[in-house]
Design a protein around this motif. Structure first.
Motif, short mmCIF file in Angstrom:
data_model
loop_
_atom_site.label_atom_id
_atom_site.label_comp_id
_atom_site.label_asym_id
_atom_site.label_seq_id
_atom_site.Cartn_x
_atom_site.Cartn_y
_atom_site.Cartn_z
N VAL A 69 0.84 -1.20 0.00
CA VAL A 69 0.00 0.00 0.00
C VAL A 69 0.87 1.25 0.00
O VAL A 69 0.58 2.24 -0.66
N LYS A 70 1.98 1.18 0.70
CA LYS A 70 2.88 2.32 0.86
C LYS A 70 3.32 2.92 -0.48
O LYS A 70 3.27 4.13 -0.66
N PRO A 71 3.77 2.11 -1.45
CA PRO A 71 4.28 2.71 -2.69
C PRO A 71 3.20 3.07 -3.71
O PRO A 71 3.53 3.47 -4.82
N LEU A 72 1.92 2.97 -3.32
CA LEU A 72 0.85 3.24 -4.29
C LEU A 72 0.93 4.65 -4.86
O LEU A 72 0.61 4.87 -6.03
N ASN A 73 1.31 5.61 -4.03
CA ASN A 73 1.35 7.01 -4.49
C ASN A 73 2.39 7.23 -5.57
O ASN A 73 2.20 8.00 -6.50
N GLU A 114 -3.94 -2.95 4.46
CA GLU A 114 -3.36 -2.43 5.70
C GLU A 114 -2.51 -1.20 5.41
O GLU A 114 -2.02 -1.03 4.30
N GLY A 115 -2.33 -0.39 6.43
CA GLY A 115 -1.35 0.70 6.34
C GLY A 115 -1.75 1.84 5.43
O GLY A 115 -0.91 2.48 4.81
N ILE A 116 -3.07 2.13 5.36
CA ILE A 116 -3.51 3.29 4.57
C ILE A 116 -3.22 4.56 5.38
O ILE A 116 -3.74 4.72 6.48
N GLU A 117 -2.38 5.41 4.81
CA GLU A 117 -1.97 6.61 5.55
C GLU A 117 -2.37 7.90 4.83
O GLU A 117 -2.38 8.97 5.46
N THR A 118 -2.64 7.83 3.53
CA THR A 118 -2.94 9.07 2.80
C THR A 118 -4.27 8.97 2.04
O THR A 118 -4.73 7.88 1.71
N ASN A 157 2.49 -0.46 -9.11
CA ASN A 157 1.91 -1.10 -7.94
C ASN A 157 0.38 -1.12 -7.99
O ASN A 157 -0.25 -1.98 -7.40
N ILE A 158 -0.17 -0.14 -8.69
CA ILE A 158 -1.63 -0.11 -8.82
C ILE A 158 -2.08 -1.34 -9.60
O ILE A 158 -3.01 -2.04 -9.21
N LYS A 159 -1.40 -1.62 -10.71
CA LYS A 159 -1.73 -2.80 -11.53
C LYS A 159 -1.62 -4.08 -10.70
O LYS A 159 -2.45 -4.98 -10.79
#
Ligand code: C2E
Ligand code: MG
Ligand code: MG
Ligand code: MG
Length: 279
Positions: free
Chosen positions: A208-212, A238-242, A217-219
């Motif tokens: 989830v972290k590198p999604l931004n 897990e780990g949704i921060e933004t 990573n989205i794919k």
């Protein structure tokens, strides 16, 4: 190493010795804390990404050590595992968490469909008679089995513990839900997991972290989520921060989310306040 002086060996030996004593001491302290029922549970909400409402509560153990202060699980779970204390620790958490859910239900603080999630260790499966522990706690607290979810790691499945499929099936037959925790960090593939009676996959925060920052990573997540849905598994990230991570995951039809964006793990009192502010 060879040409070092005698003194260096002594230092090395001394460090090992100190480390050994420290571990032994911690192990003793932990045993006493478990016996005295002195561990603390923190609670973190898991949110339905469609409605924004709470769907589950994960219980996360903490330890208030007399000298070392407030400890997170990474500081003492390894010691519990090495010393066989994990079984009694796990039982304590299971009981405390279910009791707490019952209290919140009775105080009308949470909707009746909200689950309590409890992390269950490999040792509880191997030697802890986890099935009986679950039956006992349901009996004692009178919470509905549908309100309990156990979180197990991929290693429990990868290590091929004897009878694991049978135990998991029995647990599921009770009506208790089963989630795979930290998915993506272990050895198992979805192809293997397909054979186990699971309801939910929790995708580790590492994905989830590198999604931004990395569109690839989205794919990747899109693929996992689609596959899970095809296998009739719901997905938690897990780990949704933004907000950005949240928006992406909503677009990918991820069912549920957990992370600091919604709330950090909270003490029982803090959680009660948090939930009151949700309505
Ligand atoms: P876990 O089961 O994957 O729990 C989620 C962990 O991620 C928790 O760490 C939580 O505080 C942290 N977290 C939640 N949201 C965020 C976020 O947005 N960003 C970041 N960076 N972290 C977030 P915690 O509480 O330190 O627990 C660590 C691990 O210890 C747990 O990982 C679980 O594997 C284990 N654990 C905790 N309590 C128990 C227990 O009662 N029994 C067992 N067997 N394991 C436990
Ligand atoms: Mg967990
Ligand atoms: Mg997890
Ligand atoms: Mg994790």
């Amino acid at each position: 190493v060879k040409n070092k002086g005698k003194g260096d060996y002594q230092v090395f030996g001394r460090e090992m010795y100190d480390d050994f004593i420290r571990r032994l001491q911690l192990q003793n302290d932990l045993r006493k804390s478990i016996e005295k029922d002195n561990l603390i549970i923190y609670y973190q909400p898991i949110i339905d990404l469609k409605t924004g409402k709470i769907t589950s509560i994960e219980s996360l153990v903490r330890w208030q050590h007399p000298e070392l202060g407030f400890l997170n699980p990474n500081k003492f779970l390894p010691i519990a595992e090495q010393s066989g204390l994990m079984i009694s620790l796990g039982k304590l958490v299971l009981n405390k968490a279910c009791n707490q859910l019952k209290q919140w239900q009775e105080a009308n603080l949470i909707p009746e469909n909200v689950c309590i999630n409890v992390n269950v260790s490999e040792q509880q499966f191997e030697q802890g008679n986890i099935l009986q522990q679950i039956k006992d706690v349901l009996n004692k607290t009178q919470i509905s089995p549908h309100n309990l979810r156990i979180e197990i790691t991929e290693s429990i499945i990868a290590h091929q513990i004897q009878n694991i499929t049978k135990i998991l099936s029995e647990i599921k037959k009770l009506g208790v839900k089963i989630a795979i925790d930290d998915f993506g960090t272990g050895y198992s593939s979805l192809a293997r997991l397909r054979n186990f009676p699971l309801n939910q996959i929790k995708i580790d925060k590492a994905f989830v972290k590198p999604l931004n920052t990395h569109p690839k990573n989205i794919k990747f997540l899109q693929g996992i989520i689609t596959l899970c849905h095809n296998l009739e598994l719901n997905v938690v990230c897990e780990g949704i921060e933004t907000e950005t991570q949240l928006e992406i995951l909503q677009k990918l039809n991820c069912n549920y989310g957990q992370g600091y964006l919604f709330s950090k793990p909270l003490s029982q009192e803090e959680f009660s306040l948090w939930i009151m502010n949700q309505i």
